[in-house]
Design an enzyme around this catalytic site. Structure first.
Site, PDB file in Angstrom:
ATOM      1  N   TYR A 156      -8.471  19.903  33.817  1.00 57.76           N
ATOM      2  CA  TYR A 156      -7.438  18.867  33.597  1.00 57.76           C
ATOM      3  C   TYR A 156      -6.536  19.254  32.428  1.00 57.76           C
ATOM      4  CZ  TYR A 156      -5.608  14.117  32.620  1.00 57.76           C
ATOM      5  OH  TYR A 156      -4.808  13.017  32.398  1.00 57.76           O
TER       6      TYR A 156
HETATM    7  P1  NAP Z   1      -4.757   7.301  39.327  1.00 62.14           P
HETATM    8  O1  NAP Z   1      -4.949   5.837  39.288  1.00 62.14           O
HETATM    9  O2  NAP Z   1      -5.882   8.159  39.782  1.00 62.14           O
HETATM   10  O3  NAP Z   1      -3.456   7.589  40.232  1.00 62.14           O
HETATM   11  C1  NAP Z   1      -3.114   8.918  40.557  1.00 62.14           C
HETATM   12  C2  NAP Z   1      -1.951   8.904  41.510  1.00 62.14           C
HETATM   13  O4  NAP Z   1      -1.686  10.272  41.905  1.00 62.14           O
HETATM   14  C3  NAP Z   1      -2.246   8.120  42.789  1.00 62.14           C
HETATM   15  O5  NAP Z   1      -1.107   7.402  43.190  1.00 62.14           O
HETATM   16  C4  NAP Z   1      -2.560   9.217  43.779  1.00 62.14           C
HETATM   17  O6  NAP Z   1      -2.194   8.792  45.104  1.00 62.14           O
HETATM   18  C5  NAP Z   1      -1.648  10.349  43.330  1.00 62.14           C
HETATM   19  N1  NAP Z   1      -2.129  11.637  43.810  1.00 62.14           N
HETATM   20  C6  NAP Z   1      -3.278  12.272  43.460  1.00 62.14           C
HETATM   21  N2  NAP Z   1      -3.431  13.386  44.189  1.00 62.14           N
HETATM   22  C7  NAP Z   1      -2.351  13.466  45.020  1.00 62.14           C
HETATM   23  C8  NAP Z   1      -1.940  14.377  46.017  1.00 62.14           C
HETATM   24  N3  NAP Z   1      -2.671  15.464  46.352  1.00 62.14           N
HETATM   25  N4  NAP Z   1      -0.792  14.145  46.682  1.00 62.14           N
HETATM   26  C9  NAP Z   1      -0.035  13.056  46.390  1.00 62.14           C
HETATM   27  N5  NAP Z   1      -0.367  12.145  45.440  1.00 62.14           N
HETATM   28  C10 NAP Z   1      -1.519  12.350  44.777  1.00 62.14           C
HETATM   29  O7  NAP Z   1      -4.339   7.870  37.907  1.00 62.14           O
HETATM   30  P2  NAP Z   1      -3.469   7.242  36.702  1.00 62.14           P
HETATM   31  O8  NAP Z   1      -4.395   6.936  35.607  1.00 62.14           O
HETATM   32  O9  NAP Z   1      -2.521   6.227  37.221  1.00 62.14           O
HETATM   33  O10 NAP Z   1      -2.693   8.563  36.264  1.00 62.14           O
HETATM   34  C11 NAP Z   1      -1.279   8.695  36.315  1.00 62.14           C
HETATM   35  C12 NAP Z   1      -0.876   9.803  35.365  1.00 62.14           C
HETATM   36  O11 NAP Z   1      -1.202   9.412  34.022  1.00 62.14           O
HETATM   37  C13 NAP Z   1      -1.601  11.132  35.617  1.00 62.14           C
HETATM   38  O12 NAP Z   1      -0.703  12.208  35.473  1.00 62.14           O
HETATM   39  C14 NAP Z   1      -2.643  11.175  34.512  1.00 62.14           C
HETATM   40  O13 NAP Z   1      -3.005  12.490  34.184  1.00 62.14           O
HETATM   41  C15 NAP Z   1      -1.907  10.474  33.386  1.00 62.14           C
HETATM   42  N6  NAP Z   1      -2.778   9.908  32.351  1.00 62.14           N
HETATM   43  C16 NAP Z   1      -3.615   8.869  32.628  1.00 62.14           C
HETATM   44  C17 NAP Z   1      -4.415   8.337  31.606  1.00 62.14           C
HETATM   45  C18 NAP Z   1      -5.329   7.171  31.843  1.00 62.14           C
HETATM   46  O14 NAP Z   1      -6.033   6.747  30.900  1.00 62.14           O
HETATM   47  N7  NAP Z   1      -5.375   6.594  33.027  1.00 62.14           N
HETATM   48  C19 NAP Z   1      -4.361   8.899  30.323  1.00 62.14           C
HETATM   49  C20 NAP Z   1      -3.500   9.955  30.063  1.00 62.14           C
HETATM   50  C21 NAP Z   1      -2.690  10.458  31.101  1.00 62.14           C
HETATM   51  P3  NAP Z   1      -3.031   9.043  46.443  1.00 62.14           P
HETATM   52  O15 NAP Z   1      -4.479   9.164  46.079  1.00 62.14           O
HETATM   53  O16 NAP Z   1      -2.682   7.860  47.263  1.00 62.14           O
HETATM   54  O17 NAP Z   1      -2.450  10.329  46.991  1.00 62.14           O
END
Ligand code: NAP
Length: 235
Positions: A156
């Site tokens: 990651y």
């Molecule tokens: P999440 O709830 O797991 O959502 C991830 C999104 O990415 C989903 O809409 C998923 O949609 C999509 N995705 C994953 N694989 C994909 C693929 N192969 N093709 C198309 N879409 C895909 O994660 P989140 O927490 O909202 O994360 C959003 C961003 O914030 C990420 O870049 C993450 O690294 C960053 N982030 C999150 C946190 C945190 O605490 N949550 C902290 C720091 C950074 P489908 O599964 O429907 O395809």
């Protein structure tokens, strides 16, 4: 709010979590939002939320591992809308948290594909449209893990670091244009990814993504704007 009226935004990972919150926030400001992810049902839920704030969306179900499809996004948006004003590249995957020597080839390929390679495809597919916009904006979602490596988070962190480097390089290349390109670190948020990483954590102690999304929308606004920066969410 109509600051983004008549503007077209593309948001990846918009089927849930942070991407859905960002898409709704941009819609609240009047943008038409093209929302992508693999899960049709999640995209439909985001579409409902966008309608509820008085705007419209186009659903674009796709897998970010499919480079050929990503290469067609820019030409398709040009054919359909004649423009793209905003790209928020938010989609990401955690992969399995495991010691570096234990990372499986398939997991490595998935994390590299979604977190890094897909961003290169999006830049080359959508870059010309964003440059043609009067106030093109691109925001790439990253993580504080890049600055703070931690055991088991190698795939990651490494892929987000690679993405950051590519984005900063592109930002430098377009410095003299109207396009503004930034990175955004949201901090921790109450999403499926966070629950996967920290299963023992009480979700109520973590802020929801809707609290952070306005800070991404702020980076997408026309007018004077930051460029080539890593913007860290403020509480
Ligand atoms: P999440 O709830 O797991 O959502 C991830 C999104 O990415 C989903 O809409 C998923 O949609 C999509 N995705 C994953 N694989 C994909 C693929 N192969 N093709 C198309 N879409 C895909 O994660 P989140 O927490 O909202 O994360 C959003 C961003 O914030 C990420 O870049 C993450 O690294 C960053 N982030 C999150 C946190 C945190 O605490 N949550 C902290 C720091 C950074 P489908 O599964 O429907 O395809």
């Amino acid at each position: 709010m109509t600051t983004l009226k008549d503007r077209v935004a593309l948001v990846t990972g918009a089927s849930r979590g942070f991407g859905a919150a960002i898409a709704v926030e941009l819609a609240r400001h009047g943008a038409h939002v093209v929302i992508t992810a693999r899960t049709q049902g999640g995209l439909e839920a985001t579409d409902d939320a966008i309608r509820a704030v008085g705007s419209t969306a186009t659903l674009l179900p796709l897998d970010l591992m499919d480079g050929a499809t990503l290469d067609q996004i820019g030409p398709s948006l040009h054919a359909r809308f004649g423009r793209l004003d905003i790209l928020v590249s938010n989609a990401g995957v955690l992969g399995r948290l495991t010691p570096a020597p234990h990372i499986l080839s398939a997991d490595w390929a998935q994390v590299v594909g979604v977190n890094m390679t897909a961003n290169w495809h999006l830049i080359r597919s959508c870059g010309q449209l964003l440059l043609a916009a009067t106030a093109g904006r691109a925001v790439f979602i990253t993580t504080g893990r890049v600055q703070r490596p931690k055991a088991y988070w190698g795939a990651y962190g490494a892929t987000k670091a690679g993405m950051e480097h590519l984005v900063r390089t592109w930002a430098d290349e377009v410095r003299s244009t109207n396009l503004r390109v930034n990175l955004f670190d949201p901090g921790i948020m109450r999403t499926a990814m966070r629950a996967d990483a920290m299963p023992g954590e009480d979700p109520a102690t973590v802020p929801p993504p809707t609290e952070v999304a306005p800070q991404v929308a702020a980076l997408c606004m026309p007018g004077e704007q930051r460029h080539g920066e890593l913007v860290v969410a403020c509480a």
